[in-house]
Design an enzyme around this catalytic site. Sequence first.
Site, PDB file in Angstrom:
ATOM      1  N   SER A   1       6.063  -5.420  -3.011  1.00 31.63           N
ATOM      2  CA  SER A   1       5.258  -5.693  -1.817  1.00 31.63           C
ATOM      3  C   SER A   1       4.773  -7.129  -1.738  1.00 31.63           C
ATOM      4  CB  SER A   1       4.052  -4.749  -1.768  1.00 31.63           C
ATOM      5  OG  SER A   1       3.265  -4.878  -2.945  1.00 31.63           O
TER       6      SER A   1
ATOM      7  N   ASP B   1      -6.200  -6.985   0.787  1.00 30.26           N
ATOM      8  CA  ASP B   1      -6.469  -5.558   0.626  1.00 30.26           C
ATOM      9  C   ASP B   1      -6.685  -5.250  -0.837  1.00 30.26           C
ATOM     10  OD1 ASP B   1      -3.942  -5.527  -0.527  1.00 30.26           O
ATOM     11  OD2 ASP B   1      -2.980  -4.477   1.144  1.00 30.26           O
TER      12      ASP B   1
ATOM     13  N   HIS C   1      -3.362  -7.023  -2.648  1.00 27.48           N
ATOM     14  CA  HIS C   1      -2.559  -8.151  -2.186  1.00 27.48           C
ATOM     15  C   HIS C   1      -3.407  -9.332  -1.739  1.00 27.48           C
ATOM     16  CE1 HIS C   1      -0.094  -4.472  -1.508  1.00 27.48           C
ATOM     17  NE2 HIS C   1       0.806  -5.216  -2.123  1.00 27.48           N
TER      18      HIS C   1
END
Length: 370
Positions: free
Chosen positions: A42, A333, A336
Amino acid sequence: MAAPLHFLLLLPLPFFSLFLAPAFSSGQKEPKVPALYVFGDSTADVGNNNYLPGNNAKANFPHNGIDFPFSRPTGRFSNGYNGIDFLARHVGFKRSPPPFLSLASNMSHDIMRGVKGTNFASGGSGILDSTGSTNSTISMTKQIQYFSTVRSQLTRRLAIEQIDELFSKSLFIISSGGNDIFAYFSQNRFPNVTERQNFISSLITKYGDHLKELYALGGRKFGIVNVPPLGCCPYPRSLNPTGGCLEMLNELTQEFNGALKVLMNDVSSTLAGMKYSIGSSNAVVMNIVNNPGTLGFQETKTACCGFGKFNGESGCTPNATVCSDRRRYLFWDLLHPTHATAKIFGLAVYSGPEQFASPINFKKLVEDYN
């Protein structure tokens, strides 16, 4: 916790001033490499997971993308660009190449877009095939298989010699390992030294296998992104009664990063023509954690978007709390970084000193055509 790196003391004033440039300044007019091929999780995903049937590990909804052009959620786990986008801009592209699965539905028509690069990264994936759910992420093994598909499709349009030259001069970026460490930690909260060594060894062995496969398919220039200090992310902090970094996670990360450095040296010494740079996301993040004010940050523990303690108990959803001044936050978040953090990462890794990219930085890697 790692010692401060005193980033500003390592860089000249003009270099620091680049951090204050507009968020969407134009990239290079002429790319310094023919193409970018991106693999990982991610931290590098730009929308591949949007096309997967599972509901996990997706970011194609608000508030994600709030600072992306036209405030568009693209599948990036960020309020704007991620680190790969900024590396791509420094190399001379507009942003990361498109996600592979956006091209796959019409491969015969879109494959030539792959001449400029493709992003295969998938949120939730890892180095090990066992990391991540098979229906909601694309394993690294599968990502490399997809790249092989791109190569096969290109042979219908280009001569083998042209493809070999294209890949040998292109930049292959890999950003992976964090999910493997998280998965191991969730099942082994208190591993002994031998267990940790065995895990890191298995992870590094598999990483080496992936590198050799990409080399066999034509890759020669490798930009490796190591794993950031996972224990200092908002989610692990929310699990710690003291609110501090989870040191076991950080120790596993440091052990992996150390072994990765050895691996890259060993592999490059045995594969003719292979060159690499390891970009240290770990050093960049720890430098911000230890010296937030010098780089314009105010909040390094709480995520900008989320719920619960440190906004780290759940992800960024349309109903989540979101901060107003996102430039002041290290984390977007629960896991991240923000666009602001990614921007600093991109510049430090691309043209910074050895503390942030070694044995050479990405700039020297891409400018070396020999």
